[in-house]
Enzyme design. Structure first.
Site, PDB file in Angstrom:
ATOM      1  N   TYR A 198       0.850  -1.195   0.000  1.00 31.77           N
ATOM      2  CA  TYR A 198       0.000   0.000   0.000  1.00 31.77           C
ATOM      3  C   TYR A 198       0.882   1.240   0.000  1.00 31.77           C
ATOM      4  O   TYR A 198       2.072   1.187   0.337  1.00 31.77           O
ATOM      5  CB  TYR A 198      -0.938   0.021   1.212  1.00 31.77           C
ATOM      6  CG  TYR A 198      -0.240   0.180   2.542  1.00 31.77           C
ATOM      7  CD1 TYR A 198       0.223  -0.926   3.254  1.00 31.77           C
ATOM      8  CD2 TYR A 198      -0.028   1.449   3.098  1.00 31.77           C
ATOM      9  CE1 TYR A 198       0.855  -0.779   4.477  1.00 31.77           C
ATOM     10  CE2 TYR A 198       0.601   1.603   4.318  1.00 31.77           C
ATOM     11  CZ  TYR A 198       1.047   0.486   5.009  1.00 31.77           C
ATOM     12  OH  TYR A 198       1.686   0.634   6.215  1.00 31.77           O
ATOM     13  N   CYS A 199       0.283   2.368  -0.399  1.00 31.42           N
ATOM     14  CA  CYS A 199       0.968   3.660  -0.325  1.00 31.42           C
ATOM     15  C   CYS A 199      -0.089   4.733  -0.072  1.00 31.42           C
ATOM     16  O   CYS A 199      -1.220   4.417   0.282  1.00 31.42           O
ATOM     17  CB  CYS A 199       1.780   3.928  -1.594  1.00 31.42           C
ATOM     18  SG  CYS A 199       0.790   4.043  -3.091  1.00 31.42           S
ATOM     19  N   THR A 200       0.245   5.993  -0.262  1.00 25.25           N
ATOM     20  CA  THR A 200      -0.668   7.084   0.100  1.00 25.25           C
ATOM     21  C   THR A 200      -1.963   7.064  -0.711  1.00 25.25           C
ATOM     22  O   THR A 200      -3.054   7.043  -0.146  1.00 25.25           O
ATOM     23  CB  THR A 200       0.018   8.445  -0.118  1.00 25.25           C
ATOM     24  OG1 THR A 200       1.313   8.387   0.488  1.00 25.25           O
ATOM     25  CG2 THR A 200      -0.787   9.572   0.486  1.00 25.25           C
ATOM     26  N   GLY A 202      -2.117   5.157  -3.870  1.00 23.47           N
ATOM     27  CA  GLY A 202      -2.109   4.011  -4.788  1.00 23.47           C
ATOM     28  C   GLY A 202      -1.108   4.088  -5.922  1.00 23.47           C
ATOM     29  O   GLY A 202      -0.763   3.074  -6.525  1.00 23.47           O
ATOM     30  N   ILE A 227      -4.121   4.603   1.123  1.00 21.43           N
ATOM     31  CA  ILE A 227      -4.652   4.871   2.463  1.00 21.43           C
ATOM     32  C   ILE A 227      -5.821   5.858   2.402  1.00 21.43           C
ATOM     33  O   ILE A 227      -6.782   5.740   3.159  1.00 21.43           O
ATOM     34  CB  ILE A 227      -3.537   5.439   3.369  1.00 21.43           C
ATOM     35  CG1 ILE A 227      -2.373   4.452   3.467  1.00 21.43           C
ATOM     36  CG2 ILE A 227      -4.076   5.753   4.763  1.00 21.43           C
ATOM     37  CD1 ILE A 227      -1.065   5.085   3.900  1.00 21.43           C
TER      38      ILE A 227
END
Ligand SMILES: [Zn+2]
Ligand SMILES: [Zn+2]
Length: 345
Positions: A198-200, A202, A227
């Site tokens: 995952y990241c901020t 996508g 997220i």
């Protein structure tokens, strides 16, 4: 024939209501072949400037990555504009949870080589062979199983203030570094473990997942919309929130609170704190975590040296800066030997 789907009036109203403020902070990205990024850049700038849209936008041959603040009353016109561009029709807009009318103060549209500085050579692997996108509910289920390795694809200063429980949070300064580190750690589990990332918002997972598949990982998953979208779905669908702390964001807000947990410390006194600031000394500008008491005691600076410098007349400060490159902005986010309580490697 309907050429594009519009959001219903109700959906739009809900988005605008959610904002609560006069402006909406939102982000989106899209990988698409753009023949003339400069022309596209000008097109965007003229249209968005007219709509009083603010933000930071990167345009490249490979697509667009935009972080914006849009006046709520112009949201419909903005959305219509996007839907009129074939590769942005119905693009997912990540709407911020915490609104701040001042999240961006300028409109900057820049042409770059890539829309994310990921350090990857895209010619060496198939960037379209991505991981499986999962929504918040599926993600929650997935990360509980034993054969999963959950990886945070962001930088150290981002995961420091908030991350998913049980996530691997590589202590790295660049995205490129984290890719190698993770591959090394998991080299014996490329086939039997599920790699979930995952990241901020996508975007970083789009390339990372393809890269790992290229490197031989058989089961690669990525959190759709990152997220930001996870938090929205958790709230809307009343799901269990497995994210602890704040989501670091790249605008004036710096972070968006997802849970009440404070998982990091003030870098100067060590007490629980998750507020990122930049050192007030313009020649330093170090990004670090500072509590209100330390901010007051240190005059919003990172060190005694910087505190002394900002006490000098501005002209003297400017003179001191001459010819000295400002490296902290790029290389030292959250890292300085002068900070006693920074995250340890
Ligand atoms: Zn403190
Ligand atoms: Zn400083």
């Amino acid at each position: 024939m309907q050429l594009y789907n519009k959001l219903s009036a109700k959906e739009r109203a809900a988005l605008i209501d959610e904002a609560g403020e006069d402006r909406l902070t939102l982000s989106f990205y899209q990988y698409a072949k753009i023949g003339n990024p400069h022309l596209f850049r000008n097109h965007l700038f003229i249209a968005w400037d007219e709509l009083a849209v603010l933000g930071r936008i990167y345009v490249a041959h490979e697509g667009i990555n935009a972080q914006l603040s849009v006046p709520a009353q112009n949201f419909e016109a903005f959305k219509n504009f996007l839907d009129g561009i074939y590769f942005l029709e119905n693009v997912r807009l990540n709407i911020a949870i915490e609104q701040d009318a001042k999240s961006f103060l300028k409109l900057k549209v820049k042409v770059r080589d890539k829309i994310v500085a990921d350090g990857l050579n895209d010619e060496t692997f198939d960037v379209t062979n991505k991981g499986i996108h999962v929504d918040a509910a599926t993600f929650n289920e997935l990360i509980e199983s034993d054969d999963v390795v959950l990886v945070d694809m962001r930088n150290h200063y981002e995961s420091e203030i908030g991350h998913f429980k049980n996530a691997v949070t590589p202590d790295v300064d660049t995205f490129r570094d984290s890719l190698d580190l993770i591959e090394e750690d998991l080299r014996d589990h490329k086939e039997d473990k599920k790699l979930v990332m995952y990241c901020t918002g996508g975007i970083r997972c789009e390339k990372a997942s393809a890269y790992y598949k290229h490197k031989g990982f058989k089961q690669v998953y990525q959190l759709e919309g990152g997220i930001i979208e996870y938090a929205r779905q958790v709230e809307q669908l009343k799901l269990e929130n497995k994210f602890k702390g704040k989501n670091f964001v790249f605008d004036h807000r710096r972070g968006e609170r997802i849970s009440e947990d404070i998982i990091s410390n003030c870098h100067q006194c060590g007490k629980p704190c998750d507020t990122h600031v930049n050192c007030e000394n313009e020649a330093c500008h170090l990004l670090f975590i500072q509590c209100e008491e330390c901010a007051e005691a240190m005059n919003h600076t990172c060190s005694d040296e910087c505190k002394e410098i900002i006490a000098l007349p501005y002209e003297v400060q400017k003179e001191l800066r001459k010819g000295i490159p400002n490296s902290n902005k790029i290389f030292k986010k959250g890292r300085s030997e002068k900070l006693k309580f920074q995250r340890k490697a």
